[in-house]
Design a protein around this motif. Structure first.
Motif, PDB file in Angstrom:
ATOM      1  N   PRO A  59       0.793  -1.227   0.000  1.00 52.63           N
ATOM      2  CA  PRO A  59       0.000   0.000   0.000  1.00 52.63           C
ATOM      3  C   PRO A  59       0.827   1.280   0.000  1.00 52.63           C
ATOM      4  CG  PRO A  59      -0.083  -1.033   2.163  1.00 52.63           C
ATOM      5  CD  PRO A  59       0.695  -1.958   1.277  1.00 52.63           C
ATOM      6  N   GLY A  60       2.137   1.174  -0.231  1.00 51.73           N
ATOM      7  CA  GLY A  60       2.925   2.334  -0.583  1.00 51.73           C
ATOM      8  C   GLY A  60       3.628   3.087   0.525  1.00 51.73           C
ATOM      9  N   ARG A  61       3.710   2.521   1.723  1.00 53.41           N
ATOM     10  CA  ARG A  61       4.286   3.321   2.811  1.00 53.41           C
ATOM     11  C   ARG A  61       5.774   3.610   2.595  1.00 53.41           C
ATOM     12  NH1 ARG A  61       7.147   0.323   6.490  1.00 53.41           N
ATOM     13  NH2 ARG A  61       6.961  -1.937   6.238  1.00 53.41           N
ATOM     14  N   THR A  74       9.010   4.545  -8.346  1.00 52.51           N
ATOM     15  CA  THR A  74       8.075   3.664  -9.036  1.00 52.51           C
ATOM     16  C   THR A  74       7.830   2.466  -8.133  1.00 52.51           C
ATOM     17  OG1 THR A  74       8.790   4.309 -11.254  1.00 52.51           O
ATOM     18  CG2 THR A  74       7.694   2.182 -11.035  1.00 52.51           C
ATOM     19  N   GLY A  75       6.581   2.184  -7.847  1.00 51.83           N
ATOM     20  CA  GLY A  75       6.237   1.031  -7.027  1.00 51.83           C
ATOM     21  C   GLY A  75       5.531  -0.022  -7.851  1.00 51.83           C
ATOM     22  N   PRO A  93       4.277   9.057  -6.362  1.00 53.40           N
ATOM     23  CA  PRO A  93       5.001   8.011  -7.087  1.00 53.40           C
ATOM     24  C   PRO A  93       4.143   7.415  -8.216  1.00 53.40           C
ATOM     25  CG  PRO A  93       5.217   7.713  -4.716  1.00 53.40           C
ATOM     26  CD  PRO A  93       4.164   8.757  -4.927  1.00 53.40           C
ATOM     27  N   ARG A  94       4.784   6.679  -9.063  1.00 50.23           N
ATOM     28  CA  ARG A  94       4.081   5.899 -10.084  1.00 50.23           C
ATOM     29  C   ARG A  94       3.854   4.511  -9.507  1.00 50.23           C
ATOM     30  NH1 ARG A  94       6.931   3.870 -15.658  1.00 50.23           N
ATOM     31  NH2 ARG A  94       8.619   3.740 -14.141  1.00 50.23           N
ATOM     32  N   TRP A  95       2.609   4.117  -9.358  1.00 41.20           N
ATOM     33  CA  TRP A  95       2.256   2.811  -8.790  1.00 41.20           C
ATOM     34  C   TRP A  95       1.737   1.899  -9.894  1.00 41.20           C
ATOM     35  CZ3 TRP A  95       4.378   2.856  -4.285  1.00 41.20           C
ATOM     36  CH2 TRP A  95       4.330   3.993  -3.451  1.00 41.20           C
ATOM     37  N   LEU A  96       2.300   0.692  -9.996  1.00 39.58           N
ATOM     38  CA  LEU A  96       1.967  -0.226 -11.078  1.00 39.58           C
ATOM     39  C   LEU A  96       1.604  -1.609 -10.542  1.00 39.58           C
ATOM     40  CD1 LEU A  96       4.990   0.592 -13.415  1.00 39.58           C
ATOM     41  CD2 LEU A  96       2.677   1.537 -13.584  1.00 39.58           C
TER      42      LEU A  96
END
Length: 205
Positions: A59-61, A74-75, A93-96
């Protein structure tokens, strides 16, 4: 369900698991918990404004903290529920959504972080594939910080052998993200790795 099951198997058996995971970290953040330890270590390894791949971003923490520190993040994660949460909670960020065992972003990064036991949630037969794909996304002079606990069924010696076999060299082994030395009885490993071709200490023999 085995306690060492892959993330795909866990979420297939319990479709609510991903949302539980998201809610868990949202709750910890709301309580003011320090969730940025991994990001602090990675930030210390890199010049400001570096390109960072958050592999298994969840979830990007971690990637979110690195973005706030000034890096270009980039995640990548295979779970669309987690990636959707990252987009909401950590914009920037770029989340993929992609599979770490097969992904190809067509670019390389100055650093990679793989935190949260991510590598242990990969199917055992595909772990070397994931390590190979991660290496392909790293600049020759870059480093990866990867951490996991010994409770997930992936022995540290086995991991180190897999890393060496897929072209990684060890820079430093730690037992925590806050820089405590790795010892034979450590229950957690944080490995700082670089491409073997770029120099560094060899893995286990």
């Amino acid at each position: 369900m085995s306690e060492h099951a892959s993330w795909a198997a866990i979420t297939a058996e319990d479709p609510d698991h991903s949302q539980w995971y998201v809610d868990r970290f949202r709750g910890l953040a709301a309580e003011g918990a320090d969730l940025d330890g991994e990001a602090r270590l990675v930030d210390a390894l890199l010049p400001r404004g570096s390109r960072v791949l958050d592999a298994g971003c969840g979830p990007g923490r971690v990637g979110g903290a690195l973005h706030r520190a000034g890096h270009h993040v980039t995640g990548v994660d295979g779970d669309p529920v987690l990636v959707a949460a990252a987009e909401v909670d950590h914009p920037g960020p770029r989340w993929l959504v992609d599979d770490l065992t097969t992904f190809d972003l067509g670019e390389t990064f100055d650093g990679i972080v793989c935190a949260g036991n991510v590598i242990t949630f990969v199917e055992p037969a595909l772990r070397r594939d994931a390590l190979t794909r991660l290496l392909a996304h790293l600049e020759p002079g870059g480093r990866m910080a990867i951490g996991f606990g010994d409770h997930r069924g992936y022995g540290f010696a086995e991991f180190r052998a897999d890393a060496a076999a897929t072209g990684w060299a060890e820079d430093l082994l730690l037992s925590t993200w806050d820089l405590r030395p790795f010892t034979p009885d450590a229950g957690f490993l944080v490995a700082l790795l670089r491409p073997a071709a770029a120099g560094g200490s060899p893995g286990p023999r």
